[in-house]
Design an enzyme around this catalytic site. Structure first.
Site, PDB file in Angstrom:
ATOM      1  N   HIS A 219     -12.634  -7.458  60.835  1.00 25.99           N
ATOM      2  CA  HIS A 219     -12.086  -6.343  61.604  1.00 25.99           C
ATOM      3  C   HIS A 219     -12.815  -6.277  62.951  1.00 25.99           C
ATOM      4  O   HIS A 219     -13.830  -6.967  63.142  1.00 25.99           O
ATOM      5  CB  HIS A 219     -12.237  -5.013  60.835  1.00 25.99           C
ATOM      6  CG  HIS A 219     -13.661  -4.591  60.612  1.00 25.99           C
ATOM      7  ND1 HIS A 219     -14.293  -4.688  59.385  1.00 25.99           N
ATOM      8  CD2 HIS A 219     -14.593  -4.087  61.465  1.00 25.99           C
ATOM      9  CE1 HIS A 219     -15.526  -4.253  59.496  1.00 25.99           C
ATOM     10  NE2 HIS A 219     -15.745  -3.891  60.746  1.00 25.99           N
TER      11      HIS A 219
HETATM   12  P1  TYD Z   1     -16.457  -2.025  55.460  1.00 32.72           P
HETATM   13  O1  TYD Z   1     -16.770  -1.532  56.836  1.00 32.72           O
HETATM   14  O2  TYD Z   1     -15.037  -2.349  55.163  1.00 32.72           O
HETATM   15  O3  TYD Z   1     -17.373  -3.283  55.113  1.00 32.72           O
HETATM   16  P2  TYD Z   1     -17.449  -4.747  55.755  1.00 32.72           P
HETATM   17  O4  TYD Z   1     -16.850  -4.721  57.118  1.00 32.72           O
HETATM   18  O5  TYD Z   1     -18.903  -5.043  55.762  1.00 32.72           O
HETATM   19  O6  TYD Z   1     -16.715  -5.695  54.866  1.00 32.72           O
HETATM   20  O7  TYD Z   1     -17.016  -0.941  54.431  1.00 32.72           O
HETATM   21  C1  TYD Z   1     -17.083  -1.184  53.038  1.00 32.72           C
HETATM   22  C2  TYD Z   1     -17.013   0.153  52.309  1.00 32.72           C
HETATM   23  O8  TYD Z   1     -18.098   1.017  52.649  1.00 32.72           O
HETATM   24  C3  TYD Z   1     -15.736   0.934  52.609  1.00 32.72           C
HETATM   25  O9  TYD Z   1     -15.333   1.541  51.386  1.00 32.72           O
HETATM   26  C4  TYD Z   1     -16.188   2.018  53.560  1.00 32.72           C
HETATM   27  C5  TYD Z   1     -17.624   2.237  53.205  1.00 32.72           C
HETATM   28  N1  TYD Z   1     -18.459   2.584  54.360  1.00 32.72           N
HETATM   29  C6  TYD Z   1     -18.938   3.873  54.497  1.00 32.72           C
HETATM   30  O10 TYD Z   1     -18.654   4.767  53.680  1.00 32.72           O
HETATM   31  N2  TYD Z   1     -19.734   4.170  55.551  1.00 32.72           N
HETATM   32  C7  TYD Z   1     -20.074   3.237  56.476  1.00 32.72           C
HETATM   33  O11 TYD Z   1     -20.831   3.558  57.426  1.00 32.72           O
HETATM   34  C8  TYD Z   1     -19.554   1.902  56.339  1.00 32.72           C
HETATM   35  C9  TYD Z   1     -19.888   0.838  57.352  1.00 32.72           C
HETATM   36  C10 TYD Z   1     -18.763   1.617  55.275  1.00 32.72           C
END
Ligand code: TYD
Length: 134
Positions: free
Chosen positions: A49
Site C-alpha cells: 500500500h
Molecule cells: P497494516 O498497516 O495493514 O500492516 P502492513 O502494512 O504492515 O501489512 O496493519 C495490519 C493490522 O494492524 C490492521 O488490522 C490494522 C492494524 N493497525 C493498527 O491498528 N494500528 C496501526 O497503527 C497500524 C499500522 C496497523
C-alpha cells in the site's frame, strides 16, 4: 528515486548501546504514533500500500528485512539491518516489506495516528496520484 536514510547516533559505553529518537530533531516530523512488527514470517509480504499523507521512519531495531519501494516512476530495494539507520518513507510511496529474519523487529514512527482512510491499497490509483503530483 531519492531514498532518504537517517543515520542515528549510537551512544555507547561499557554496558552497551543506546539510540535516542526525538521529534523534529533526528526524526524530521511530529511523532504521533510508534508501532513495531515482530515475528513476521520469512515468506510474508507485508505493506502493499501507499499513504496519502503519512510520513514514517522505519528502523530494524533487531534482525533484518527488505523494502521494495516505488514512487510511481522508479523502484528500489532497500535492506534494513542496522539499528542505527532509519529509512524515511514520505507520503505516496508504494511499499512492500519482505525477507524478514526470524528475529526481526521493525519499528515505525509515524506523524499521524492510525487512519485507514489514509491508505491507498489500489496500485493503479496510487500510480495515478503519484504521477499527478509531479
Ligand atoms: P497494516 O498497516 O495493514 O500492516 P502492513 O502494512 O504492515 O501489512 O496493519 C495490519 C493490522 O494492524 C490492521 O488490522 C490494522 C492494524 N493497525 C493498527 O491498528 N494500528 C496501526 O497503527 C497500524 C499500522 C496497523
Amino acid at each position: 528515486m531519492d531514498v532518504k536514510h537517517i543515520q542515528l547516533q549510537m551512544h555507547g559505553d561499557a554496558s552497551g548501546l543506546l539510540v535516542a529518537l526525538e521529534e523534529n530533531r533526528n526524526v524530521p516530523f511530529d511523532i504521533k504514533r510508534v508501532y513495531y512488527l515482530l515475528k513476521t514470517r520469512s515468506d510474508a509480504h507485508r505493506g502493499l500500500h501507499a499513504h496519502r499523507s503519512l510520513k514514517q521512519l522505519a528502523i530494524a531495531v533487531r534482525g533484518s528485512m527488505k523494502f521494495h519501494l516505488d514512487d510511481g516512476f522508479e523502484q528500489k530495494e532497500v535492506v534494513l539491518s542496522d539499528p542505527a539507520q532509519g529509512l524515511l518513507l514520505d507520503s505516496l510511496i508504494w511499499r512492500k516489506m519482505y525477507d524478514f529474519t526470524e528475529d526481526c523487529v521493525l519499528m515505525v514512527l509515524a506523524d499521524q495516528l492510525y487512519d485507514p482512510a489514509d491508505y491507498i491499497r489500489d496500485y493503479a490509483e496510487f500510480r495515478r496520484l503519484a504521477r499527478e503530483g509531479r
